[in-house]
Motif scaffolding. Structure first.
Motif, mmCIF file in Angstrom:
data_model
loop_
_atom_site.group_PDB
_atom_site.id
_atom_site.type_symbol
_atom_site.label_atom_id
_atom_site.label_comp_id
_atom_site.label_asym_id
_atom_site.label_seq_id
_atom_site.Cartn_x
_atom_site.Cartn_y
_atom_site.Cartn_z
ATOM 1 N N LEU A 116 -3.952 5.935 2.506
ATOM 2 C CA LEU A 116 -4.823 4.863 2.002
ATOM 3 C C LEU A 116 -3.954 3.875 1.235
ATOM 4 N N VAL A 117 -4.036 2.598 1.606
ATOM 5 C CA VAL A 117 -3.216 1.559 0.965
ATOM 6 C C VAL A 117 -4.131 0.558 0.268
ATOM 7 N N LEU A 118 -3.848 0.287 -1.020
ATOM 8 C CA LEU A 118 -4.559 -0.759 -1.756
ATOM 9 C C LEU A 118 -3.532 -1.658 -2.438
ATOM 10 N N GLY A 119 -3.710 -2.958 -2.307
ATOM 11 C CA GLY A 119 -2.879 -3.889 -3.078
ATOM 12 C C GLY A 119 -1.424 -3.898 -2.679
ATOM 13 N N SER A 120 -1.112 -3.652 -1.430
ATOM 14 C CA SER A 120 0.288 -3.642 -1.026
ATOM 15 C C SER A 120 0.399 -4.018 0.452
#
Ligand code: SF4
Length: 674
Positions: free
Chosen positions: A395-399
């Motif tokens: 899970l990727v957030l803000g990148s």
């Protein structure tokens, strides 16, 4: 009515006002002390983020066979995410799922993300792109002072220095409103020294510009300390009273004569002597480092060497003097304090500290033993994806990893090997384009949350406009995943409620936010955690003394050779920010694409003129871009900005042993007419 808020970009977190509910307009907020109404080009253009046709407003899933995207409901998207996470954990255990966060996420999101990992998923595999921002300075600060706060004083204190040494910082271009402090310092009669392989807009304002070979800043610091010792300029009383380890440090610089420094760094010995004389004769010396000094496989030792210079002169803790680090990302400071880092719990506590585990577990309503231990650092986590021992869901957030990771071609192949890649974003970034599920989220002025700027000042970004229908906040996404996973812990979605919980979780830790509230932040124009100025009386080690640690020059992991004869360094340009996911889509900002900066001597040997295409290659990959022939760079070095796909296909993934920072700032390269 105008809403007082802060810029969506860098760590200065300039204050600004927004008016209009749909298409906001930016205006100056003169009363906010950090920027006094000034903004850079990115800040003035920030509202251009809205209204772009590329905004995603529905969850999307990708068919792996056809590559086609389909819009789905939020319920379907989150069910698919959680089914994938369950499958990964059934096959590989709790660490089968990983989370990759960002230094631009609000404190509330960073906190909730860490809680999602440790409580709802039970995975140790969480880290974030701030590991690639200032982890070397953070590691050095903790070792030397017992505490890491980028600037342990307000930025305006810079104006009071007599000599300011900027090592690897181009703040006049990366955060222009901060350059006013340099101007005021010089108007007072103070002097500015810039250490940088390129003559940047910041170096143009300097009284002395030293142009070292990339990766040799540490050797320069050793040589300066050698001269300060030889000239009797160290503050023996301060060293005896406030530090430990001085004798070993003093002995370690005995052989660093200016001529040896010249051989290693390429800086003339007389310039090294001139800087040492400047430092020796000044009552207030301030040293600030940034990515140019820190993004190396020797980054934390480099910072320690410069801290040793500041300590030896008796400067740390004195007003208008000392050592600080200029953070880069908007929440580079807060992003590493609240639990999205592989080795930390909220409050900047160590995850392997039993007392910290007990305290945070108590706030979360779980057993301390249920919390996982430390996980892999950012690059090591990405490198492990899809391997037999590594996570198979992410899970990727803000990148935007595909653009910003070192050795990016390899990292992209690791992302492609996953069973499930989930990306929360506002647009179809290069990383989102590889995902199985893309979750569209709110951004900046569409939501409320706190950021901690480069001074440790906690500021409040306030919601100013209504988000498009179909998008949800990252806090909603985190809560939705936790609920579907069956977590019994609460995951509030109101930012102020999350901040209050973060305060309780951080209470008693090195970064204690328990006394900070949204109301205080509004009333006080931001609140410094730990106080406005640190280290005036004592350092954060149990005995109150700073640790001086002897370090050795090792040099860059890759040195030029017959096949790769020049140094490659990377950095930023004024109109773009980080991976460019937002600024490249802002129409009022120029997007000229990448370029290769090289010296006329090198260009002449290659037969290359400005505008002609050149190919830069390293052991990891290659890229082609137009040449810019400039006399402001070392003849043995080329420069490429990193806001576009390309630069990081070239960069080296060699890691600093203490901080796990990759060596973004230097590697060996070849250049040729394309
Ligand atoms: Fe925004 Fe940084 Fe520019 Fe200030 S200096 S306006 S925070 S990008």
């Amino acid at each position: 009515m105008a809403t007082e808020t802060h810029c969506p970009y860098c760590s200065l977190q300039c204050g600004m006002r927004l008016t209009g509910r749909r298409a906001p307009e930016v205006s100056a907020w003169e009363e906010f002390p950090v920027n006094e109404g000034a903004l850079c080009r990115k800040g003035w253009s920030a509202a251009g983020l809205y209204g772009g046709r590329e905004r995603i407003t529905s969850p999307l899933v990708r068919d792996r066979e056809t590559g086609e995207w389909s819009a789905v409901t939020w319920d379907d998207a989150l069910d698919r995410v959680v089914d994938g996470f369950r499958a990964a954990q059934a096959a590989k255990g709790p660490d089968g799922v990983a989370i990759f966060g960002g230094g631009g996420l609000t404190n509330e999101k960073a906190y909730a993300l860490g809680k999602l990992a440790r409580v709802a998923l039970g995975t140790s595999q969480i880290d974030y792109n701030g590991r690639w921002c200032m982890s070397s300075a953070a590691s050095a600060g903790i070792r030397a002072f017992g505490l890491d706060r980028g600037l342990p004083f307000p930025l305006a204190d810079v104006e009071e220095a007599d000599v300011l040494v900027l090592v690897g910082s181009n703040l006049a271009e990366t955060m222009p409103p901060a350059a006013r402090h340099l101007d005021r310092l010089r108007e007072r009669g103070g002097r500015v020294v810039v250490v940088d392989p390129r003559r940047t807009p910041t170096a143009d304002r300097a009284d002395l510009h030293l142009q070292p070979v990339p990766g040799t800043d540490l050797a320069l610091a050793l040589g300066l300390l050698h001269l300060l010792v030889a000239g009797g300029a160290v503050d023996e009383a301060y060293l005896a009273e406030r530090t430990t380890g001085w004798e070993q440090v003093r002995d370690s610089v005995a052989a660093w004569w200016p001529e040896r420094v010249e051989r290693v760094t390429g800086i003339d010995a007389h310039e090294v002597r001139a800087l040492a004389a400047m430092l020796a004769g000044s009552p207030r010396v301030m040293v600030l480092t940034a990515r140019g000094a820190e993004q190396h496989s020797t980054g934390s030792d480099t910072v320690l060497a410069w801290i040793n210079v500041a300590l030896a002169l008796g400067m740390v803790g004195r007003r208008g003097a000392g050592y600080g680090c200029l953070t880069g990302q908007g929440n580079g400071q807060g992003g590493r304090e609240h639990g999205q880092k592989a080795d930390q719990l909220p409050g900047y506590r160590r995850i392997d500290d039993p007392a910290a585990r007990a305290h945070v577990a108590g706030v979360w309503g779980v057993e301390p033993d249920s919390l996982p231990g430390p996980g892999r650092s950012a690059y090591e986590l990405l490198d492990a994806l899809g391997t037999p021992d590594g996570p198979s869901a992410l899970l990727v957030l803000g990148s935007n990893i595909v653009v910003s990771a070192p050795n990016a071609t390899h990292v992209t192949s690791r992302l492609e090997s996953l069973d499930l890649l989930v990306v929360c974003d506002i647009v179809m970034s290069e990383t989102a384009a590889l995902a199985d599920v893309v979750l569209p989220v709110t951004q900046w002025a569409e939501e409320t949350g706190t950021m901690t700027n480069l001074e440790g000042r906690v500021v409040l970004r306030q919601k100013a406009i209504t988000p498009p229908s179909g998008v949800r906040s990252d806090l909603d996404v985190i809560a939705g995943i936790a609920e579907r996973l069956g977590s019994t812990a609460s995951f509030p979605t109101d930012p102020e409620e999350v901040f209050a919980e973060l305060g309780r979780a951080s209470e008693g830790g090195p970064a204690d936010y328990s006394a900070i509230t949204y109301d205080r932040i509004r009333a006080e124009h931001g609140v410094f955690w730990g106080g406005e100025r640190l280290f005036g009386e004592s350092f954060a080690h149990p005995d109150g003394r700073a640790r001086m640690l002897a370090v050795e020059h090792r040099g860059a992991a890759e040195q030029p050779c017959a096949d790769y004869p020049v140094h490659l360094t990377t950095g930023r340009v004024l109109a773009q920010y980080q991976s460019g996911a937002q600024t490249r889509r802002t129409r009022s900002l120029p997007d000229d694409g990448p370029f290769v900066e090289l010296h006329p001597l090198l260009a002449g040997r290659l037969g290359v003129a400005t505008g002609q295409s050149v190919r830069v290659a390293t052991r990891r990959g290659q890229m082609t871009a137009p040449a810019r022939v400039v006399a402001t760079i070392r003849p043995d070095t080329v420069f490429v900005p990193f806001h576009w796909v390309g630069a990081n296909r070239l960069t080296n993934d060699a890691l600093d042993p203490a901080s796990r920072m990759p060596e973004f700032k230097v590697c060996a390269a070849s250049v040729a007419h394309a």
